[in-house]
Scaffold this active site. Structure first.
Site: not given
Ligand SMILES: [Zn+2]
Ligand SMILES: [Zn+2]
Length: 648
Positions: A335, A382, A384, A386, A470, A516
């Site tokens: 992040c 991950q 991932d 954002h 979340k 996220h």
């Molecule tokens: Zn993150």
């Protein structure tokens, strides 16, 4: 009279002193027979505890988590009684229920408990159980409790930390134990019990203390339940991803490389790559842009993000360089890097949302005892991303992320899942960063999006992170075990810390909201769960090798190679087994590798330009003879059943 509120919201009146069992009977005799534990105003109590005030009562049966807990903890008392009978002079310590049964930590002094004793313990536990002894709670003064346990340093330590007036014992048969409560009515409902294993455990989990023996057990209200449980454990062992990962040659670990650092072998790397390509393709359609960031970052980056203050001490320590004062950290999260990517240019509200995705490898220190196969590692990747958006866009973005996560689950055969929504603690709102108004917006966005998508949800208050609410997806695998996969998290903190801005329609600068999200969570953990869920029989589209061509003898080597070429033209991943082995051996090896299709070629096939196909797991069905074109359409049809095209 007292007013008792039941979980369905109904209120019933009872005389003062009525017990949870009385309440159960008032609902129905049949139901009451199944009630084994209760909670009053959030505290676990006995089913025979008199109720003296108004309040909320929950009655538990074996089918409730709390019912099982009371059942297992109660069995731990009976087991402790038997251990004391069998090994005189031992010191009992603590015997709680755990997620699959219970344990009792015991100082066995000079005695030694071995596997050979297990059966004797089980038989005696069941013998006592059949005598239907009631579990009864009794208050004891601190002085009296200390007197009872004057020869037991462990219980003495426990009692010393308790307030006089709050100390209770639980009695059943001739046995008493220091205990807070939470038992089933009597031993009679324990119908099956097994001692699972013994292990060393330090007193209070501290290795400076004496090592005790932890005796693990499990018990059930029916013999059949125990049989099923043991079968499930056997199946879980067969599906253990560490075992399958080795057999299928997917990944490995090397002491030289270091603990908790997986090495992906060619087949595992191919599998991982296929998963990445699958998600990248869907993400591209969903408007994500791929980015790449380095594996390390300046310490200052994580001081800014707040990670250093929070996790620094328990992490891999900073890497220094020959330059004075220069320090870097192994990247624990992607992040902060993505925030800096956002900060490379000014944005207008018209540019948002920006969605940055990266298969980012991160490193987190885990104690060696905590490491476990691919599910707990020290370095992992991950999936991932954002998303930076305006508060008004949260609703829409959340729905889009849920769509993507659901697409991932259905393509990989996870059909049974629930979504857990984690919101703020209602009482204590000061501990959260961000304005009340923004929180309200974000919480509503999650709740609405989940409802809009028809998710089966559970709401947990107080489970949100300090920086945002979340949504977590909990999936059940083929054995009914629950795993957390896929997280979507709103964040007001990092945009603040990295001073992220965009120009609004009012020409003023505003803070974007950050989401996220990671549908797989991490590649390592996801592949571990997928392995255990499918027992290595991945969906056909994901299989490293979809088919193996088995030649009946060397004479058909050239035809086998020709078939391979033709399959490649149809984009079917295959290989040839031309070893000088019997066809039986070749088939057995292919079955071990779980290769979905075995294609047998011999004289007949070469003459007719066909292949004889055999599907893994359908041994009884016999082989069928088809042309390459026919086989290609069989493969495509099977793939299209699970792998749909992602649409936005
Ligand atoms: Zn993150
Ligand atoms: Zn107890």
């Amino acid at each position: 009279m007292i007013k008792i509120t039941l979980p369905d919201g109904s209120v019933r009146e009872f005389n003062i002193g009525a017990t949870p069992m009385d309440v159960a009977v008032s609902i129905s005799e049949g139901f009451a027979r199944n009630v084994i534990s209760a909670a009053f105003n959030g505290t676990t109590i006995e089913t025979a505890t008199p109720l003296t005030t108004d309040g909320a009562l929950i009655l538990y049966t074996w089918n409730d988590e709390n019912g099982k807990k009371a059942f297992w903890h109660s069995t731990s008392h009976v087991m402790a009684q038997v251990l004391e009978e069998m090994y005189s002079g031992i010191k009992l310590t603590l015997g709680p229920a755990i997620s699959n049964g219970f344990y009792y930590d015991v100082d066995f002094e000079d005695h030694k408990i071995t596997d050979a004793d297990f059966k004797k313990i089980e038989d005696r536990v069941l013998e006592i159980s059949r005598e239907k002894h009631e579990f009864k709670m009794r208050s004891v003064t601190k002085a009296k409790a200390l007197e009872v346990y004057k020869d037991n340093v462990y219980k003495t330590e426990l009692i010393s930390n308790l307030e006089d007036g709050t100390i209770t014992f639980c009695d059943h048969a001739s046995f008493s134990d220091l205990c807070r409560g939470g038992h089933i009515p009597n031993t009679g409902i324990i119908k099956a019990m097994k001692v699972m294993s013994v292990a060393g455990a330090y007193w209070r989990g501290d290795e400076k203390n004496k090592q005790l023996t932890r005796v693990y057990g499990v018990s059930f209200p029916k013999q059949k339940d125990l049989t099923e449980y043991l079968e499930l454990l056997e199946e879980a062992k067969r599906r253990d991803h560490r075992k399958l990962g080795k057999e299928l040659e997917l990944f490995s670990f090397s002491q030289k490389v270091g603990q908790g650092l997986p090495l992906w072998l060619p087949k595992g790397a191919a599998l991982r790559d296929r998963l990445e390509q699958f998600l990248k393709k869907a993400q591209k359609k969903a408007g994500y842009e791929q980015v790449i960031t380095p594996h390390i970052g300046q310490k200052e980056l994580y001081v800014t993000s707040g990670h250093y203050a929070k996790y620094g001490a328990d992490s891999f320590q900073p890497i220094s360089t020959p330059a004075d004062g220069e320090e870097f950290l192994l990247k624990p999260m992607n992040c902060p890097h993505h925030c800096e990517i956002y900060n490379t240019k000014p944005w207008s509200y018209k540019d948002l949302p920006k969605r940055y995705a990266e298969f980012g490898t991160v490193y987190r220190y885990e104690q060696s005892g905590e490491l476990h196969g691919l599910t707990r590692v020290r370095g992992f990747t991950q999936d991932d991303a954002h998303i930076f958006c305006t508060p008004e866009q949260l609703d829409e973005e959340f729905k889009k992320v849920i769509d993507l996560v659901l697409y991932v689950f259905s393509s990989l055969g996870f059909e049974n899942f629930t979504a857990q929504i984690s919101l703020r603690d209602k009482e204590n709102r000061d501990k959260y960063i961000g304005s009340d108004e923004n929180w309200e917006k974000a919480e509503n966005a999650i709740i609405n999006a989940a409802a809009d998508k028809g998710l089966n949800t559970v709401v947990e208050y107080g489970e949100a992170a300090f920086y945002g609410p979340k949504l977590d997806f909990m999936v059940k695998d083929a054995l009914g075990r629950q795993w957390q996969l896929g997280t979507i998290q709103v964040d007001y903190n990092l945009p603040e810390r990295f001073e992220l801005t965009y120009k609004g329609s009012d020409n003023e600068l505003h803070r974007p909201v950050m989401i996220h999200r990671a549908p797989f969570g991490s590649m390592e953990r996801f592949i571990a769960i997928l392995l255990e869920h499918t027992a290595g029989n991945f969906p056909l589209w994901l299989m490293p090798e979809q088919a193996i061509i088995l030649s009946l003898s060397e004479k058909y080597e050239n035809y086998a190679k020709k078939v391979l070429n033709l399959l490649e033209n149809h984009e079917i991943r295959a290989l040839v087994d031309n070893r000088n082995e019997t066809i039986g051996k070749k088939i057995r090896d292919a079955e071990m590798q779980k290769t979905p299709y075995m294609l047998i070629v011999g004289e007949e096939e070469e003459k007719n330009g066909t292949i004889s196909i055999r599907r893994h797991g359908q041994e009884g069905k016999g082989n069928i003879s088809v042309t390459i074109e026919e086989f290609a359409s069989i493969v495509n049809e099977e793939i299209n059943k699970t792998l749909k095209v992602f649409t936005v």
